[in-house]
Design a protein around this motif. Structure first.
Motif, PDB file in Angstrom:
ATOM      1  N   SER A  35       0.818  -1.217   0.000  1.00 58.65           N
ATOM      2  CA  SER A  35       0.000   0.000   0.000  1.00 58.65           C
ATOM      3  C   SER A  35       0.852   1.267   0.000  1.00 58.65           C
ATOM      4  O   SER A  35       0.340   2.353  -0.283  1.00 58.65           O
ATOM      5  CB  SER A  35      -0.934   0.002   1.214  1.00 58.65           C
ATOM      6  N   ASN A  36       2.146   1.149   0.310  1.00 61.36           N
ATOM      7  CA  ASN A  36       3.038   2.309   0.341  1.00 61.36           C
ATOM      8  C   ASN A  36       3.943   2.397  -0.888  1.00 61.36           C
ATOM      9  O   ASN A  36       4.918   3.134  -0.888  1.00 61.36           O
ATOM     10  CB  ASN A  36       3.904   2.271   1.600  1.00 61.36           C
ATOM     11  N   ILE A  37       3.631   1.618  -1.933  1.00 61.04           N
ATOM     12  CA  ILE A  37       4.408   1.642  -3.170  1.00 61.04           C
ATOM     13  C   ILE A  37       3.557   2.312  -4.246  1.00 61.04           C
ATOM     14  O   ILE A  37       2.521   1.774  -4.641  1.00 61.04           O
ATOM     15  CB  ILE A  37       4.798   0.218  -3.612  1.00 61.04           C
ATOM     16  N   PRO A  38       3.952   3.464  -4.745  1.00 61.81           N
ATOM     17  CA  PRO A  38       3.120   4.188  -5.720  1.00 61.81           C
ATOM     18  C   PRO A  38       2.803   3.393  -6.980  1.00 61.81           C
ATOM     19  O   PRO A  38       1.727   3.551  -7.552  1.00 61.81           O
ATOM     20  CB  PRO A  38       3.957   5.430  -6.046  1.00 61.81           C
ATOM     21  N   SER A  39       3.729   2.548  -7.429  1.00 61.77           N
ATOM     22  CA  SER A  39       3.516   1.821  -8.682  1.00 61.77           C
ATOM     23  C   SER A  39       2.691   0.554  -8.510  1.00 61.77           C
ATOM     24  O   SER A  39       2.432  -0.143  -9.496  1.00 61.77           O
ATOM     25  CB  SER A  39       4.863   1.460  -9.307  1.00 61.77           C
ATOM     26  N   VAL A  40       2.284   0.237  -7.289  1.00 67.32           N
ATOM     27  CA  VAL A  40       1.491  -0.962  -7.017  1.00 67.32           C
ATOM     28  C   VAL A  40       0.106  -0.542  -6.540  1.00 67.32           C
ATOM     29  O   VAL A  40      -0.020   0.332  -5.677  1.00 67.32           O
ATOM     30  CB  VAL A  40       2.179  -1.857  -5.965  1.00 67.32           C
ATOM     31  N   VAL A  41      -0.932  -1.133  -7.117  1.00 70.36           N
ATOM     32  CA  VAL A  41      -2.320  -0.815  -6.756  1.00 70.36           C
ATOM     33  C   VAL A  41      -3.089  -2.112  -6.562  1.00 70.36           C
ATOM     34  O   VAL A  41      -2.601  -3.196  -6.881  1.00 70.36           O
ATOM     35  CB  VAL A  41      -2.997   0.043  -7.851  1.00 70.36           C
ATOM     36  N   LYS A  42      -4.308  -1.976  -6.067  1.00 70.05           N
ATOM     37  CA  LYS A  42      -5.165  -3.143  -5.868  1.00 70.05           C
ATOM     38  C   LYS A  42      -5.976  -3.398  -7.133  1.00 70.05           C
ATOM     39  O   LYS A  42      -6.580  -2.490  -7.701  1.00 70.05           O
ATOM     40  CB  LYS A  42      -6.100  -2.928  -4.685  1.00 70.05           C
ATOM     41  N   ALA A  43      -5.969  -4.660  -7.570  1.00 67.49           N
ATOM     42  CA  ALA A  43      -6.784  -5.048  -8.717  1.00 67.49           C
ATOM     43  C   ALA A  43      -8.219  -5.304  -8.297  1.00 67.49           C
ATOM     44  O   ALA A  43      -9.156  -5.063  -9.049  1.00 67.49           O
ATOM     45  CB  ALA A  43      -6.194  -6.295  -9.379  1.00 67.49           C
ATOM     46  N   ASP A  44      -8.399  -5.821  -7.095  1.00 66.60           N
ATOM     47  CA  ASP A  44      -9.726  -6.022  -6.510  1.00 66.60           C
ATOM     48  C   ASP A  44      -9.553  -6.117  -5.006  1.00 66.60           C
ATOM     49  O   ASP A  44      -8.517  -5.714  -4.463  1.00 66.60           O
ATOM     50  CB  ASP A  44     -10.427  -7.264  -7.101  1.00 66.60           C
ATOM     51  N   ARG A  45     -10.555  -6.673  -4.338  1.00 64.28           N
ATOM     52  CA  ARG A  45     -10.492  -6.712  -2.878  1.00 64.28           C
ATOM     53  C   ARG A  45      -9.291  -7.492  -2.370  1.00 64.28           C
ATOM     54  O   ARG A  45      -8.674  -7.142  -1.359  1.00 64.28           O
ATOM     55  CB  ARG A  45     -11.775  -7.342  -2.320  1.00 64.28           C
ATOM     56  N   ASP A  46      -8.908  -8.565  -3.077  1.00 58.98           N
ATOM     57  CA  ASP A  46      -7.892  -9.478  -2.563  1.00 58.98           C
ATOM     58  C   ASP A  46      -6.557  -9.401  -3.297  1.00 58.98           C
ATOM     59  O   ASP A  46      -5.548  -9.845  -2.765  1.00 58.98           O
ATOM     60  CB  ASP A  46      -8.409 -10.929  -2.651  1.00 58.98           C
ATOM     61  N   ARG A  47      -6.527  -8.868  -4.514  1.00 56.17           N
ATOM     62  CA  ARG A  47      -5.318  -8.978  -5.334  1.00 56.17           C
ATOM     63  C   ARG A  47      -4.668  -7.619  -5.566  1.00 56.17           C
ATOM     64  O   ARG A  47      -5.345  -6.605  -5.719  1.00 56.17           O
ATOM     65  CB  ARG A  47      -5.647  -9.627  -6.684  1.00 56.17           C
ATOM     66  N   TRP A  48      -3.307  -7.690  -5.615  1.00 56.08           N
ATOM     67  CA  TRP A  48      -2.496  -6.508  -5.897  1.00 56.08           C
ATOM     68  C   TRP A  48      -1.760  -6.723  -7.214  1.00 56.08           C
ATOM     69  O   TRP A  48      -1.464  -7.851  -7.605  1.00 56.08           O
ATOM     70  CB  TRP A  48      -1.468  -6.283  -4.795  1.00 56.08           C
ATOM     71  N   GLY A  49      -1.434  -5.621  -7.879  1.00 53.57           N
ATOM     72  CA  GLY A  49      -0.686  -5.721  -9.128  1.00 53.57           C
ATOM     73  C   GLY A  49      -0.024  -4.395  -9.451  1.00 53.57           C
ATOM     74  O   GLY A  49      -0.262  -3.377  -8.796  1.00 53.57           O
ATOM     75  N   LEU A  50       0.812  -4.398 -10.483  1.00 51.38           N
ATOM     76  CA  LEU A  50       1.434  -3.155 -10.930  1.00 51.38           C
ATOM     77  C   LEU A  50       0.376  -2.261 -11.578  1.00 51.38           C
ATOM     78  O   LEU A  50      -0.552  -2.747 -12.230  1.00 51.38           O
ATOM     79  CB  LEU A  50       2.548  -3.438 -11.928  1.00 51.38           C
ATOM     80  N   ARG A  51       0.552  -0.981 -11.420  1.00 53.59           N
ATOM     81  CA  ARG A  51      -0.399  -0.030 -11.999  1.00 53.59           C
ATOM     82  C   ARG A  51      -0.522  -0.227 -13.506  1.00 53.59           C
ATOM     83  O   ARG A  51      -1.609  -0.081 -14.076  1.00 53.59           O
ATOM     84  CB  ARG A  51       0.055   1.395 -11.682  1.00 53.59           C
ATOM     85  N   ASP A  52       0.589  -0.576 -14.163  1.00 49.51           N
ATOM     86  CA  ASP A  52       0.562  -0.771 -15.612  1.00 49.51           C
ATOM     87  C   ASP A  52      -0.239  -2.001 -16.021  1.00 49.51           C
ATOM     88  O   ASP A  52      -0.634  -2.131 -17.181  1.00 49.51           O
ATOM     89  CB  ASP A  52       1.991  -0.904 -16.153  1.00 49.51           C
ATOM     90  N   TRP A  53      -0.437  -2.929 -15.084  1.00 51.16           N
ATOM     91  CA  TRP A  53      -1.172  -4.146 -15.416  1.00 51.16           C
ATOM     92  C   TRP A  53      -2.688  -3.964 -15.351  1.00 51.16           C
ATOM     93  O   TRP A  53      -3.425  -4.778 -15.901  1.00 51.16           O
ATOM     94  CB  TRP A  53      -0.800  -5.277 -14.445  1.00 51.16           C
TER      95      TRP A  53
END
Length: 674
Positions: free
Chosen positions: A450-468
């Motif tokens: 949650s503290n990495i600007p280039s990483v976001v949540k894809a949905d409630r459970d999954r995280w991914g790169l913003r570009d993805w």
């Protein structure tokens, strides 16, 4: 009957010269270098069946099918056999040496019609068997070689009236001897310029030139290393036993003895030892002379910027001509310093290597992302040339780069590991999946991501790169607000309850619960953002747990283990937060009046929350108060943004009336005010 495979005395001398470097290494107790010749070019390998080799060596050669042909064998060729042992090389070399020496003592015989010897085009000390083509001597090559040797002897015996010619001849012999020692030049042909070699070929002398081994032709002519070693030996012979002991302890031993240790050995002061060393060092430097720099610059041109320590030291020992241990060590250390090499973890490196390390660090900083990660291929592709790419594993270690799951990082941090694990998976992933790769707990993984600007949540459970991710998940509240704004300030509850659960894998019940928070205004199937003026708070006495003897309101909570792990206390009544000066959708720092040296508490009041306001940074004050899990703590309002924190025993102060009694008290209070 004469064995047609047996070399003539002249050929045997050539063969001995080819294996001289390998023999020297064996006598030193070393394994010869990878490309050192252990079976000379041109010597029929079928002789291996006749030589008195040990059974293991013979079996090793036969299994590798190396007992036929005329090509040379090098150390590397033998080491490729899985049954290879270090002692096999020594056994083979010493047996071949004895055989060839016997051949030199035998009377010479006429050459045969069949090819007799094969001379390599490359220097014999670096030939790789099976990779180089060979040149077959034609009939009469031995005679040509002997004629050339005779010619050289005749020229050497000439007494020219020109002193210039005499000096040039002596200089040429020294030059060739140094080339043989330092550069490993095996034959006279290899020492000549290409133009002269082509001319010799037209004159029919090329094979003869290749048959003349420099070590054999120039026997007795000192090379520059030999001259330096001889001067150094003579200088040391003039030292007293005590002086030699100081030199060995301070300049030869590794690691060197301290001044204190040497002083105790001879019963003198440290200053006396330092004076002896200071007086002897200039004499050693003078013995090394200017020739040392010539040798250093010449040898350095043949070396890579990164050299294994044992390989470099062995190579230098080969050109020190069986010097004593002390002389060889002084010569070796001085030559290494003159070449600009320093020892780093079993490797010698020069200034070019150190600059390459600095360039890698600089390039890594330029390419690093928001957590300090950089792709290895980007760094490797920026290296100056293929030779540096060969040294990449060493460069990476020396540059201080950390490797995580296929990525490199400037520093070892939790965020770098979490993102590297996500890149390793190559797709949006849950906290459990990412934690399984980087070995961290799911809650800590979530906090890192949650503290990495280039990483976001894809949905409630999954995280991914913003570009993805085309539509990143902003939480249920964020998604509700986003759709209200998309529809011009008001949208339907049906859209929210249908679209958000389907796209982000959340339950309709959770969406409905957040819709009912004070952040939103829901009417007749429509929903909009609530106005701050529409927020309705209850009376403070309806939510507090009592007032102390001075009438100050307090609220209590049960201490839980997670509070000591950094979690906030939730469920703080909004009315209590308001009384402390916290406005909706904001936060304030609350000073602890009775624990002034503790960090201030953090009070946060979010309208779109199911748990009310929250109180953070409670771990330290709870420990200071010696409160344990299961105890009840009391938070008493002491003033604006100020509280008193302590244990709650439930037997002090007054509790506000509840139910109908509470309503009656408030009505009577208002009447008195009127």
């Amino acid at each position: 009957m004469i064995d047609p495979r047996r070399p003539s005395p002249a050929e045997a001398k050539v063969h001995l010269a080819q294996i001289e470097w390998a023999l020297h290494a064996v006598r030193k107790g070393w394994l010869p270098a990878r490309y050192a010749v252990v079976w000379p070019a041109g010597l029929d390998r079928s002789l291996l069946h006749e030589l008195p080799l040990s059974t293991p060596v013979r079996n090793c050669l036969e299994e590798a099918m190396l007992t036929n042909g005329h090509l040379p064998l090098c150390t590397l060729t033998l080491r490729r056999n899985p049954n290879f042992r270090r002692t096999f090389v020594a056994d083979l070399l010493l047996t071949v040496e004895k055989y060839l020496i016997d051949c030199t003592l035998a009377p010479d015989v006429p050459t045969h019609d069949s090819p007799r010897s094969v001379i390599p085009d490359r220097p014999s000390n670096i030939v790789d068997a099976g990779l180089d083509s060979d040149e077959v001597l034609s009939e009469g090559s031995n005679a040509a070689a002997e004629s050339l040797a005779s010619l050289l002897d005749t020229i050497d015996r000439l007494r020219s009236p020109s002193r210039r010619w005499s000096l040039a001849t002596e200089g040429l012999r020294s030059l060739l001897a140094t080339s043989a020692d330092v550069l490993g030049t095996p034959t006279l042909a290899d020492a000549l310029r290409p133009e002269l070699v082509r001319l010799a070929s037209r004159m029919g002398l090329d094979n003869a030139l290749r048959s003349v081994a420099l070590h054999e032709t120039l026997l007795g002519t000192p090379s520059l290393p030999a001259l330096v070693v001889r001067r150094l030996r003579e200088t040391l012979n003039g030292f007293s036993p005590r002086q030699l002991a100081v030199i060995e302890a301070r300049l030869v031993r590794s690691p060197p003895a301290t001044l204190e240790q040497v002083a105790r050995q001879f019963g003198v002061t440290r200053e006396r030892v330092r004076q002896i060393q200071k007086r002897l060092e200039p004499k050693i430097d003078a013995a090394l002379g200017e020739e040392l720099q010539i040798i250093a610059s010449t040898l350095q041109e043949r070396l890579e910027p990164v050299v294994a320590a044992d390989a470099l030291e062995q190579r230098i020992d080969l050109i020190s001509h069986d010097a004593s241990e002390t002389v060889a060590a002084l010569f070796r250390d001085a030559l290494i310093r003159a070449m600009g090499f320093t020892l780093n973890g079993g490797l010698y490196t020069n200034d070019h290597a150190e600059q390459a390390i600095r360039d890698v660090r600089r390039r890594a900083r330029e390419l690093a992302d928001d957590v300090g990660l950089v792709q290895e291929r980007d760094i490797v592709s920026s290296l100056p040339g293929e030779k540096w790419q060969r040294f990449w594993p060493w460069l990476r270690r020396r540059s201080g780069l950390h490797g995580f799951y296929g990525s490199l990082a400037l520093r070892d941090s939790a965020k770098a590991r979490a993102k590297a694990a996500l890149l390793f998976l190559g797709r949006p992933a849950t906290r459990d999946e990412i934690g399984a790769v980087c070995g961290r707990e799911r809650n800590r993984v979530g906090a890192n991501l949650s503290n990495i600007p280039s990483v976001v949540k894809a949905d409630r459970d999954r995280w991914g790169l913003r570009d993805w991710i085309d539509d990143e998940y902003d939480g249920i509240v964020g998604e509700i607000v986003q759709r209200i704004e998309e529809d011009g300030g008001v949208t339907t509850t049906e859209r929210l309850l249908t679209e958000i659960p389907a796209r982000f894998n959340v339950s309709p019940q959770s969406v409905r619960a957040y819709m009912q928070t004070p952040r939103f205004d829901v009417r007749d199937g429509s929903i909009r953002l609530a106005s701050p003026a529409s927020i309705r708070l209850r009376n403070l006495d309806d939510v507090i747990d009592g007032r102390d003897e001075g009438g100050a309101p307090f609220w209590t909570f049960v201490v839980e283990t997670r509070y000591f792990q950094g979690y906030s206390v939730v469920g703080v009544p909004p009315e209590f937060a308001k009384a402390l000066g916290c406005e909706p959708d904001s936060g304030v720092d609350i000073r602890i009046e009775n624990l002034s040296d503790c960090r201030a508490l953090s009070l946060r009041w979010r309208l779109a929350t199911l748990t009310g306001a929250s109180l953070g940074y409670v771990a330290e004050p709870l420990r200071r108060l010696d409160l344990q899990t299961g105890d009840r703590a009391r938070v008493t309002i002491a003033g604006p943004r100020s509280v008193r924190l302590g244990p709650d025993f439930g037997d002090t102060g007054s509790r506000p009336p509840q139910g109908a009694d509470a309503t009656l008290v408030r009505i009577l209070g208002r009447r008195r005010a009127i």
